[in-house]
Design a protein around this motif. Structure first.
Motif, PDB file in Angstrom:
ATOM      1  N   LEU A  35     100.836  24.576  49.583  1.00 16.11           N
ATOM      2  CA  LEU A  35      99.955  25.650  49.101  1.00 16.11           C
ATOM      3  C   LEU A  35      98.816  25.903  50.083  1.00 16.11           C
ATOM      4  N   GLN A  36      98.304  24.853  50.703  1.00 18.49           N
ATOM      5  CA  GLN A  36      97.246  25.025  51.700  1.00 18.49           C
ATOM      6  C   GLN A  36      97.774  25.753  52.936  1.00 18.49           C
ATOM      7  N   ILE A  37      99.019  25.465  53.309  1.00 18.05           N
ATOM      8  CA  ILE A  37      99.633  26.177  54.434  1.00 18.05           C
ATOM      9  C   ILE A  37      99.777  27.661  54.102  1.00 18.05           C
ATOM     10  N   ALA A  38     100.253  27.962  52.906  1.00 16.26           N
ATOM     11  CA  ALA A  38     100.409  29.357  52.486  1.00 16.26           C
ATOM     12  C   ALA A  38      99.077  30.082  52.474  1.00 16.26           C
ATOM     13  N   GLU A  39      98.016  29.389  52.059  1.00 15.45           N
ATOM     14  CA  GLU A  39      96.688  30.006  52.014  1.00 15.45           C
ATOM     15  C   GLU A  39      96.173  30.304  53.416  1.00 15.45           C
ATOM     16  N   ALA A  40      96.462  29.416  54.376  1.00 16.48           N
ATOM     17  CA  ALA A  40      96.043  29.659  55.762  1.00 16.48           C
ATOM     18  C   ALA A  40      96.756  30.885  56.336  1.00 16.48           C
ATOM     19  N   ILE A  41      98.029  31.027  56.019  1.00 14.60           N
ATOM     20  CA  ILE A  41      98.771  32.209  56.490  1.00 14.60           C
ATOM     21  C   ILE A  41      98.208  33.466  55.860  1.00 14.60           C
ATOM     22  N   ARG A  42      97.897  33.391  54.565  1.00 14.37           N
ATOM     23  CA  ARG A  42      97.330  34.555  53.873  1.00 14.37           C
ATOM     24  C   ARG A  42      95.996  34.967  54.521  1.00 14.37           C
ATOM     25  N   ALA A  43      95.193  33.977  54.902  1.00 10.52           N
ATOM     26  CA  ALA A  43      93.903  34.274  55.523  1.00 10.52           C
ATOM     27  C   ALA A  43      94.081  35.010  56.843  1.00 10.52           C
ATOM     28  N   VAL A  44      95.100  34.625  57.613  1.00  7.77           N
ATOM     29  CA  VAL A  44      95.375  35.310  58.876  1.00  7.77           C
ATOM     30  C   VAL A  44      95.806  36.750  58.625  1.00  7.77           C
ATOM     31  N   LEU A  45      96.663  36.949  57.649  1.00  7.40           N
ATOM     32  CA  LEU A  45      97.128  38.309  57.339  1.00  7.40           C
ATOM     33  C   LEU A  45      95.962  39.198  56.911  1.00  7.40           C
ATOM     34  N   GLU A  46      94.970  38.621  56.250  1.00 13.49           N
ATOM     35  CA  GLU A  46      93.808  39.402  55.824  1.00 13.49           C
ATOM     36  C   GLU A  46      92.939  39.819  57.007  1.00 13.49           C
ATOM     37  N   GLU A  47      93.061  39.097  58.138  1.00 14.30           N
ATOM     38  CA  GLU A  47      92.297  39.440  59.333  1.00 14.30           C
ATOM     39  C   GLU A  47      93.013  40.463  60.213  1.00 14.30           C
ATOM     40  N   CYS A  48      94.201  40.850  59.829  1.00 22.05           N
ATOM     41  CA  CYS A  48      94.987  41.774  60.654  1.00 22.05           C
ATOM     42  C   CYS A  48      94.333  43.155  60.694  1.00 22.05           C
ATOM     43  N   PRO A  49      94.158  43.727  61.884  1.00 25.15           N
ATOM     44  CA  PRO A  49      93.627  45.096  61.985  1.00 25.15           C
ATOM     45  C   PRO A  49      94.540  46.080  61.259  1.00 25.15           C
ATOM     46  N   ALA A  50      93.945  47.119  60.730  1.00 25.12           N
ATOM     47  CA  ALA A  50      94.700  48.102  59.939  1.00 25.12           C
ATOM     48  C   ALA A  50      95.839  48.726  60.739  1.00 25.12           C
ATOM     49  N   GLU A  51      95.628  48.935  62.047  1.00 22.69           N
ATOM     50  CA  GLU A  51      96.647  49.569  62.873  1.00 22.69           C
ATOM     51  C   GLU A  51      97.902  48.711  63.021  1.00 22.69           C
ATOM     52  N   LEU A  52      97.761  47.408  62.790  1.00 22.15           N
ATOM     53  CA  LEU A  52      98.908  46.505  62.947  1.00 22.15           C
ATOM     54  C   LEU A  52      99.524  46.080  61.622  1.00 22.15           C
ATOM     55  N   SER A  53      98.877  46.401  60.522  1.00 26.40           N
ATOM     56  CA  SER A  53      99.336  45.907  59.224  1.00 26.40           C
ATOM     57  C   SER A  53     100.736  46.411  58.867  1.00 26.40           C
ATOM     58  N   GLY A  54     101.046  47.648  59.256  1.00 16.33           N
ATOM     59  CA  GLY A  54     102.375  48.189  58.950  1.00 16.33           C
ATOM     60  C   GLY A  54     103.477  47.426  59.665  1.00 16.33           C
ATOM     61  N   ASP A  55     103.176  46.952  60.864  1.00 14.97           N
ATOM     62  CA  ASP A  55     104.165  46.180  61.623  1.00 14.97           C
ATOM     63  C   ASP A  55     104.554  44.896  60.887  1.00 14.97           C
ATOM     64  N   ILE A  56     103.579  44.266  60.246  1.00 14.02           N
ATOM     65  CA  ILE A  56     103.852  43.008  59.554  1.00 14.02           C
ATOM     66  C   ILE A  56     104.793  43.235  58.388  1.00 14.02           C
ATOM     67  N   ILE A  57     104.582  44.317  57.667  1.00 14.70           N
ATOM     68  CA  ILE A  57     105.469  44.634  56.544  1.00 14.70           C
ATOM     69  C   ILE A  57     106.882  44.893  57.045  1.00 14.70           C
ATOM     70  N   ASP A  58     107.007  45.583  58.172  1.00 13.86           N
ATOM     71  CA  ASP A  58     108.323  45.919  58.720  1.00 13.86           C
ATOM     72  C   ASP A  58     108.990  44.731  59.405  1.00 13.86           C
ATOM     73  N   ARG A  59     108.202  43.962  60.165  1.00 13.40           N
ATOM     74  CA  ARG A  59     108.769  42.924  61.013  1.00 13.40           C
ATOM     75  C   ARG A  59     108.723  41.532  60.388  1.00 13.40           C
ATOM     76  N   GLY A  60     107.800  41.322  59.459  1.00 15.37           N
ATOM     77  CA  GLY A  60     107.721  40.053  58.755  1.00 15.37           C
ATOM     78  C   GLY A  60     107.064  38.946  59.560  1.00 15.37           C
ATOM     79  N   ILE A  61     107.268  37.723  59.099  1.00 14.73           N
ATOM     80  CA  ILE A  61     106.685  36.518  59.680  1.00 14.73           C
ATOM     81  C   ILE A  61     107.807  35.631  60.193  1.00 14.73           C
ATOM     82  N   VAL A  62     107.598  35.017  61.366  1.00 11.34           N
ATOM     83  CA  VAL A  62     108.602  34.127  61.947  1.00 11.34           C
ATOM     84  C   VAL A  62     108.064  32.703  61.934  1.00 11.34           C
TER      85      VAL A  62
END
Length: 351
Positions: free
Chosen positions: A272-299
């Motif tokens: 759960l702590q690992i998942a929270e750290a990933i969530r925190a990074v996603l929240e720091e994503c610039p708006a211009e790149l946020s669509g890419d994450i939805i399309d490309r996902g996480i590796v």
């Protein structure tokens, strides 16, 4: 011939050096891996060092040293020179890498005597910690040393287009730490590091067994439990396993049967702590790149990516597609070996 690219990303600066390289090094908390551009992965063993305490003499490294943990006589000391991804014992780490170079030289021939190397370092490593990696490679005879941040190396090893103007989200689940990063245009846009990795999951299993069954088990037993019946929350496994240890109350040897659901429960808090750290990074994503994450996902890369059900559970938790990279455990080593050859091509448009 050397070219360079300088990119400013917010308050952080990324500086790339491109030269002809012979060897990539992933000197990790639990494993050391060497990658040659011509011969691929040439060394992959535990980063363990066994010493004779009284004589202060090297006995073994790698897999042979690891098998001595908990089984060797009192005069044999087995250590891992790195903790949480950084060098904790400089002399032992130097000895380890020297022996790795020596063993690998037979595969690479005489040209290996003065190799050019690319070495991965954690993203949040301090300047002192980075200097330690550099000095160890220098002491081992490297001619030219170039440091690359671990998330970038992992992304390159996972064949992500790190040089393009798109968001590449990489989560490296190592033994000593987890690093989640967003990479674009060859640099790290945002990154979170967490001192929770495969070693902590082993510790979670050891603590659970002791508290629930009053049974002491070793690190290698806990690791085997994690590998055989460990899983992320929501994963259904039916086959348990029998483990052996020492009863803390009676002192007698004892065997118990461990259920997969129990192991899942033991690992849940750290995951759960690992998942929270990933969530925190996603929240720091610039708006211009946020669509890419939805399309490309996480590796996912690193040994932790191999935990059963990890990609499905993280995908459900984060509401983003999650994928495991090919050869996730070797991704950083592969990335260091490929970095100086691949990056000029990928960043050509930006030069």
């Amino acid at each position: 011939m050397m070219g360079c690219l300088f990119i400013e990303l917010g308050k952080r600066e990324v500086f790339w050096l491109f030269v002809s390289s012979e060897l990539g090094i992933d000197l990790g908390t639990m494993n050391v891996r060497l990658f040659s551009q011509t011969k691929g992965l040439i060394f992959d063993e535990p980063a363990a060092v066994a010493y004779h305490r009284q004589a202060d003499k090297l006995i073994a490294i790698g897999q042979r040293a690891k098998t001595m943990i908990g089984k060797a006589p009192a005069h044999v000391e087995v250590t891992y020179p790195l903790q949480h991804g950084v060098i904790a014992d400089f002399e032992r780490a130097k000895t380890l890498l020297q022996e790795v170079f020596k063993q690998s030289s037979r595969q690479l021939g005489l040209s290996f005597k003065k190799p050019n190397v690319v070495m991965s370092v954690p993203f949040h490593a301090t300047s002192v910690e980075r200097r330690s990696f550099y000095e160890i490679a220098k002491h081992c005879g490297a001619k030219h040393i170039h440091l690359i941040e671990e998330p970038v190396a992992a992304a390159i090893g996972a064949d992500l287009p790190v040089g393009e103007p798109v968001a590449n989200v990489i989560v490296h689940l190592g033994a000593g730490k987890t690093e989640a990063a967003i990479i674009s245009f060859g640099g790290v846009v945002a990154c979170r590091s967490l001192r929770i990795g495969g070693n902590q999951l082993d510790e979670d299993i050891m603590q659970y067994v002791r508290q629930r069954y009053n049974l002491l088990i070793g690190e290698q037993t806990a690791e085997q439990v994690k590998i055989e019946i460990g899983s992320a929350p929501g994963t259904s496994l039916t086959q348990g396993m029998t483990i052996h240890g020492r009863d803390v109350v009676t002192g007698f040897l004892k065997a118990i049967s461990l259920d997969p659901a129990e192991v899942q429960h033991a690992l849940k808090e750290s995951l759960l702590q690992i998942a929270e750290a990933i969530r925190a990074v996603l929240e720091e994503c610039p708006a211009e790149l946020s669509g890419d994450i939805i399309d490309r996902g996480i590796v996912l890369t690193g040994g932790g990516a191999l935990l059963r059900g990890m990609e499905q559970w993280l995908g459900a938790m984060l509401h983003v597609p999650v994928y495991v990279a090919p050869n996730p455990a070797e991704a950083v080593a592969i990335g260091t070996g490929k970095a100086l050859r691949a990056m000029p091509k990928q960043l050509g448009a930006a030069l």
